[in-house]
Design an enzyme around this catalytic site. Structure first.
Site, PDB file in Angstrom:
ATOM      1  N   ALA A  74      24.692 -44.384  38.489  1.00  0.00           N
ATOM      2  CA  ALA A  74      24.459 -45.539  37.612  1.00  0.00           C
ATOM      3  C   ALA A  74      23.891 -45.175  36.254  1.00  0.00           C
ATOM      4  O   ALA A  74      23.571 -46.067  35.472  1.00  0.00           O
ATOM      5  CB  ALA A  74      23.529 -46.529  38.301  1.00  0.00           C
TER       6      ALA A  74
ATOM      7  N   ILE B  35      31.025 -46.140  34.262  1.00  0.00           N
ATOM      8  CA  ILE B  35      31.261 -47.354  35.037  1.00  0.00           C
ATOM      9  C   ILE B  35      29.994 -47.803  35.749  1.00  0.00           C
ATOM     10  O   ILE B  35      29.642 -48.984  35.744  1.00  0.00           O
ATOM     11  CB  ILE B  35      32.394 -47.113  36.057  1.00  0.00           C
ATOM     12  CG1 ILE B  35      33.728 -46.913  35.346  1.00  0.00           C
ATOM     13  CG2 ILE B  35      32.495 -48.285  37.032  1.00  0.00           C
ATOM     14  CD1 ILE B  35      34.857 -46.526  36.280  1.00  0.00           C
ATOM     15  N   GLY B  36      29.299 -46.858  36.368  1.00  0.00           N
ATOM     16  CA  GLY B  36      28.111 -47.211  37.145  1.00  0.00           C
ATOM     17  C   GLY B  36      27.053 -47.910  36.325  1.00  0.00           C
ATOM     18  O   GLY B  36      26.415 -48.866  36.801  1.00  0.00           O
TER      19      GLY B  36
ATOM     20  N   TYR C 159      40.122 -33.660  44.163  1.00  0.00           N
ATOM     21  CA  TYR C 159      39.690 -35.032  43.852  1.00  0.00           C
ATOM     22  C   TYR C 159      40.637 -36.045  44.492  1.00  0.00           C
ATOM     23  O   TYR C 159      40.191 -37.023  45.105  1.00  0.00           O
ATOM     24  CB  TYR C 159      39.661 -35.214  42.334  1.00  0.00           C
ATOM     25  CG  TYR C 159      39.409 -36.616  41.860  1.00  0.00           C
ATOM     26  CD1 TYR C 159      38.113 -37.124  41.769  1.00  0.00           C
ATOM     27  CD2 TYR C 159      40.464 -37.451  41.489  1.00  0.00           C
ATOM     28  CE1 TYR C 159      37.877 -38.421  41.313  1.00  0.00           C
ATOM     29  CE2 TYR C 159      40.239 -38.739  41.039  1.00  0.00           C
ATOM     30  CZ  TYR C 159      38.943 -39.213  40.946  1.00  0.00           C
ATOM     31  OH  TYR C 159      38.715 -40.504  40.501  1.00  0.00           O
TER      32      TYR C 159
END
Length: 321
Positions: free
Chosen positions: A52, A56-57, A206
């Site tokens: 975060a 995005i987080g 990934y």
């Protein structure tokens, strides 16, 4: 990366193909759900977002803070986490935002984080497993796990498992796992978890982990039926974040150059996870996979195999026992 791959990814044909794909992605940005139009408040709710401190987080955490939630930023870096914490508090006016250190590549770190959460928090309503990495060099962690699999999949699996009872106690609650459309290119070989039979060309590791994310989420949702806790996975879109930081200069340059004009911003990339976590439209929806425009789509065939889902879950349980 060897010179052959550097050549391929700097070739004009690859750049042209990527640009065309980016134009398509850009067009999709206009049709997606927008959290600013969602009136749902989260006062009295507690949410955890991994990874975060950036990208995005951070925007997911900022949105939850604006909605009045008690927000826990689960970050690996104390310095970057502290900076994000102050930024989110200042921007939202919500002082009930807190930093807790978590490195999903380390099972010890995951267990320490979960133990502190269980000791401090009486309720947990939203868990967003967002932290992940691409392009990591081949490495085996102290737990004997391949580092990309540990970071992107086993860490989040263990964290969720340790917090499940608290989520059930707090129901209705939601688990949101950030995957990728790249899961379509992933393969299932359980030897990969230990680093065996694993090709590290570009983002192959990934891709495999993102497939495992979806397989696990679907089986988790099946096991959670009747508990009031839902679990969904999603593709956030092709997003301009620092996800490419582990690649060489040429790849990073091309990604950032094309992304500057065509890819989603980190804020736009957060729309999908926020949609799954707070939208009234996803209330009670579980075991589903959402596309970058927040629409329900079918994941790859392997992710829809129930028997594989059971095998996946049991294998991860043994790894983290």
């Amino acid at each position: 990366m060897n010179w052959e791959w550097s050549y391929i990814y700097s070739h004009p044909l690859w750049m042209f193909s990527t640009a065309i794909l980016a134009i398509i992605v850009r067009a999709q940005r206009k049709a997606q759900w927008n959290p600013r139009a969602c009136p749902v408040e989260l006062k009295g709710k507690t949410a955890i977002i991994t990874g975060a401190n950036t990208g995005i987080g951070k925007f997911i955490a900022l949105d939850f803070a604006h909605r009045g939630a008690r927000v826990i930023l689960a970050c690996r870096s104390e310095a970057r986490g502290t900076a994000a914490l102050q930024e989110i508090r200042d921007s939202s006016g919500n002082q009930n935002v807190h930093l807790r250190l978590l490195d999903t590549s380390s099972l010890e770190s995951v267990r320490k984080f979960a133990a502190r959460i269980l000791d401090e928090e009486k309720e947990l309503h939203i868990l967003v497993n967002n932290a992940g990495a691409s392009g990591l060099p081949s490495k085996i962690t102290a737990d004997g796990l391949e580092i990309t699999f540990a970071t992107n999949h086993i860490g989040p699996f263990l964290l969720t498992s340790l917090l499940l009872d608290l989520l059930k106690k707090s129901a209705p609650a939601r688990i949101v796992n950030v995957s990728s459309m790249n899961h379509w290119k992933g393969e299932v070989d359980f030897a990969h978890f230990r680093g065996d039979n694993l090709n590290h060309v570009m983002d192959s590791a990934y891709n495999h982990t993102k497939l495992h994310n979806v397989i696990w989420t679907n089986e988790l949702a099946r096991r959670l039926q009747g508990t009031g806790v839902t679990a969904n996975s999603l593709h956030p879109g092709v997003v301009m974040t620092d996800v490419m930081r582990n690649y060489n200069f040429i790849i990073r340059f091309l990604f950032n150059l094309i992304g500057l004009f065509f890819f989603k911003t980190a804020e736009e990339g957060a729309f999908g996870p926020i949609y799954c976590a707070v939208s009234e439209e996803t209330d009670g929806v579980s075991g589903k996979y959402f596309n970058s425009d927040c629409s329900l789509v079918l994941p790859a065939p392997l992710a829809r195999d129930p028997a594989l889902g059971v095998k996946e879950y049991e294998f991860c349980e043994r790894l983290t026992a």
